[in-house]
Design an enzyme around this catalytic site. Structure first.
Site, PDB file in Angstrom:
ATOM      1  CD  GLU A  51      -2.713   1.090   2.592  1.00  0.00           C
ATOM      2  OE1 GLU A  51      -3.713   1.820   2.640  1.00  0.00           O
ATOM      3  OE2 GLU A  51      -2.399   0.298   3.512  1.00  0.00           O
ATOM      4  CE  LYS A 120      -7.279   1.758   2.980  1.00  0.00           C
ATOM      5  NZ  LYS A 120      -6.088   2.085   3.795  1.00  0.00           N
ATOM      6  CB  CYS A 156      -4.980  -1.686   3.616  1.00  0.00           C
ATOM      7  SG  CYS A 156      -4.335  -1.908   5.301  1.00  0.00           S
TER       8      CYS A 156
END
Length: 560
Positions: A51, A120, A156
């Site tokens: 990430e 994200k 994540c």
């Protein structure tokens, strides 16, 4: 062999758990190139980086700078162009700006270009995370077609939260999930990650690869330990913890989807080793990434400074560590002997600078003002502040970073002196309670952790472990003159800090009510000191600073 139109039956994926540096875009790009070259040598089709790899994680308010975002974007474009060589494709995390919004994103690179970008969706806003402050949430993603394989890329928190990102990817045709992560260490975190991934594997019926960052960034430590689960819940591979690595796994398409068999299974260390290696890694990277050539610390003959000295030598090597004994009239012969023995066992430099003369100078200067008052804590703190001043002078003169040596028990209740023993640039044991420091000292005397630069054998003399802890600021002083026994104190503090338990619940565990209330009061009134303390490695789920943010001005007391 497959025909031109047939979907591939194998996919070799390289997972890179590397150590980027926040803000070092050029250096991080170089690391990505090296990892891709390594993956190519191992015959990989695809390289999975972690990430926000290009920026380093977490970049915090750096992403508010348009120039920084442009530098990250240029790095991704450069890496994309290099995939025209026919080697492995790349999945890489970076911050991006688009249509006036900032995103925590990944780019999929292949055939010389960026073939897809995904943002994200679920931005964490708890504990050490505050991504909603600097990023905008992305739209629900679909899978990416990579060489005929539909890959889902949840980033994540997209697999940790409850927004259904993985379920959406599965429903829209993803065949396998690859998740880049920046998941910081705390004790027992690997098991937590395994359970998070297993939940998504069960709910989606898809295998998942979990790639995690490695390295220290300010208070945070990223421990790697990347892994994957097959759709049948079996562990496909487990990478090492606290080590930089690029590892290949081979995935085969069968009647039930993609499966990886016979993947490498690295040994995962036990809790004492993980805590020690986290402290060591976080300390090493803080010193090295901030450009300090060496460190200095006061070596008192007590357990905390001995542990910090051992960590410093293990992290940096004996030639980069200077210890200084700063004795006063209350310093015992045992402390002098133990401090010298500790430095000798570690092989680091040991100096003695007596503080009698400067302390007496301060007292003489203040004698008229203090006339008619009784000696007490003020005079004790002058000793500590003299030591702190001398250590800072050594730091100024030789460019050495001062190591702060207070443990979490003492920092919790304010048993530390501002501008004295709290002086320094970094504290490797800041998030370790006193009894945990003792446990790690015993463990280190019997074990040299992987990657440590220090010697084997007893590096913390047994007498330091056995004797009663003391600040030695007055005759025959022990810590227990001012504090409950450390096993009692540590349990109460863990209940108050980590578990946010009520005082009534803590008393029900068997603690005396008056002691619980006193510890709670000390915890609250010491907040102003902690705000001025050096950063230190996060080990628990709730460290001071990033995780626990209480007001300094606070009159609440839990009295039922």
């Amino acid at each position: 062999m497959t025909t031109q139109n047939a979907a591939p039956s194998t996919l070799r994926i390289a997972v890179a758990q590397l150590n980027p540096t926040v803000g070092d875009v050029a250096g991080n790009l170089a690391k990505a190139r090296e990892a891709r070259a390594d993956a190519a040598r191992q015959g990989a089709d695809l390289l999975l980086l972690t990430e926000l790899f290009v920026s380093g994680y977490p970049p915090e308010d750096l992403v508010l700078k348009p120039a920084f975002l442009k530098a990250c974007e240029r790095a991704v474009e450069t890496l994309a162009e290099e995939t025209a060589d026919g080697g492995p494709g790349v999945i890489v995390g970076f911050p991006r700006q688009a249509a006036g919004r900032r995103h925590n994103s990944v780019a999929v690179l292949d055939t010389g270009k960026i073939i897809a970008v995904r943002d994200k969706v679920d931005l964490p806003n708890y504990g050490e995370f505050d991504e909603k402050r600097v990023f905008d949430a992305g739209e629900m993603p679909g899978p990416v077609n990579f060489r005929g394989i539909r890959i889902g890329i949840p980033i994540c928190e997209d697999i940790w939260g409850e927004l259904g990102v993985c379920e959406t990817l599965a429903e829209s045709g993803a065949e396998i999930l690859l998740s880049p992560n920046g998941s910081p260490y705390y004790r027992g975190k690997v098991d937590v990650r395994h359970q998070v991934v297993l939940k998504q594997v069960i709910e989606t019926g898809l295998p998942m690869i979990y790639a995690n960052q490695f390295g220290g960034q300010d208070e945070l430590v990223f421990d790697g330990a990347s892994f994957a689960f097959n759709a049948d819940r079996s562990l496909a591979f487990q990478m090492s913890q606290f080590e930089e690595a690029v590892s290949i796994s081979e995935w085969m398409r069968g009647s039930d989807g993609w499966v990886s068999a016979n993947g490498h299974q690295s040994r995962l260390p036990e809790s004492e080793e993980t805590d020690y290696r986290a402290c060591m890694l976080g300390f090493r990277d803080y010193v090295n990434k901030n450009g300090f050539k060496n460190v200095v610390l006061g070596l008192s003959g007590g357990i905390d400074s001995a542990m910090c000295a051992a960590l410093a030598v293990d992290a940096l090597g004996e030639e980069r560590v200077r210890t200084v004994m700063l004795p006063y009239r209350y310093t015992s012969e045992a402390s002098l002997t133990d401090a010298e023995a500790c430095a000798k066992a570690l092989g680091c430099r040991y100096d003695v600078v007596a503080i009698e003369e400067p302390v007496e100078g301060f007292l003489d200067a203040l004698s008229d003002m203090f006339e008619g008052t009784e000696p007490g804590i003020t005079e004790e703190n002058l000793q500590s502040r003299t030591r702190g001043t001398i250590l800072m002078a050594i730091s100024n003169k030789f460019g050495s970073m001062v190591v702060t040596t207070g443990n979490k028990s003492e920092i919790s209740v304010g048993y530390a002196t501002l501008y004295g023993d709290m002086n320094g640039g970094f504290n490797p044991i800041k998030d370790l309670y006193k009894m945990q420091v003792y446990a790690l000292a015993r463990w280190r005397n019997g074990t040299v952790p992987p990657g440590a630069l220090g010697p084997s054998g007893e590096v913390i003399p047994q007498n330091i472990i056995d004797k009663a802890p003391s600040a030695e600021l007055r005759p025959n002083q022990t810590d227990q003159d001012s504090l409950p026994p450390y096993p009692v104190l540590d349990d109460i503090l863990e209940c108050l800090v980590e578990k946010e338990m009520s005082t009534e619940e803590i008393v029900a565990r068997g603690h005396e009510e008056a002691i619980v209330h006193r510890v709670e009061h000390l915890l609250y009134i010491a907040e102003y000191k902690r705000r001025q303390s050096a950063p230190g490695v996060k080990i628990t789920k709730k460290n001071f600073g990033r995780d626990r943010r209480y007001p300094i001005t606070n009159r609440f007391r839990d009295r039922g």
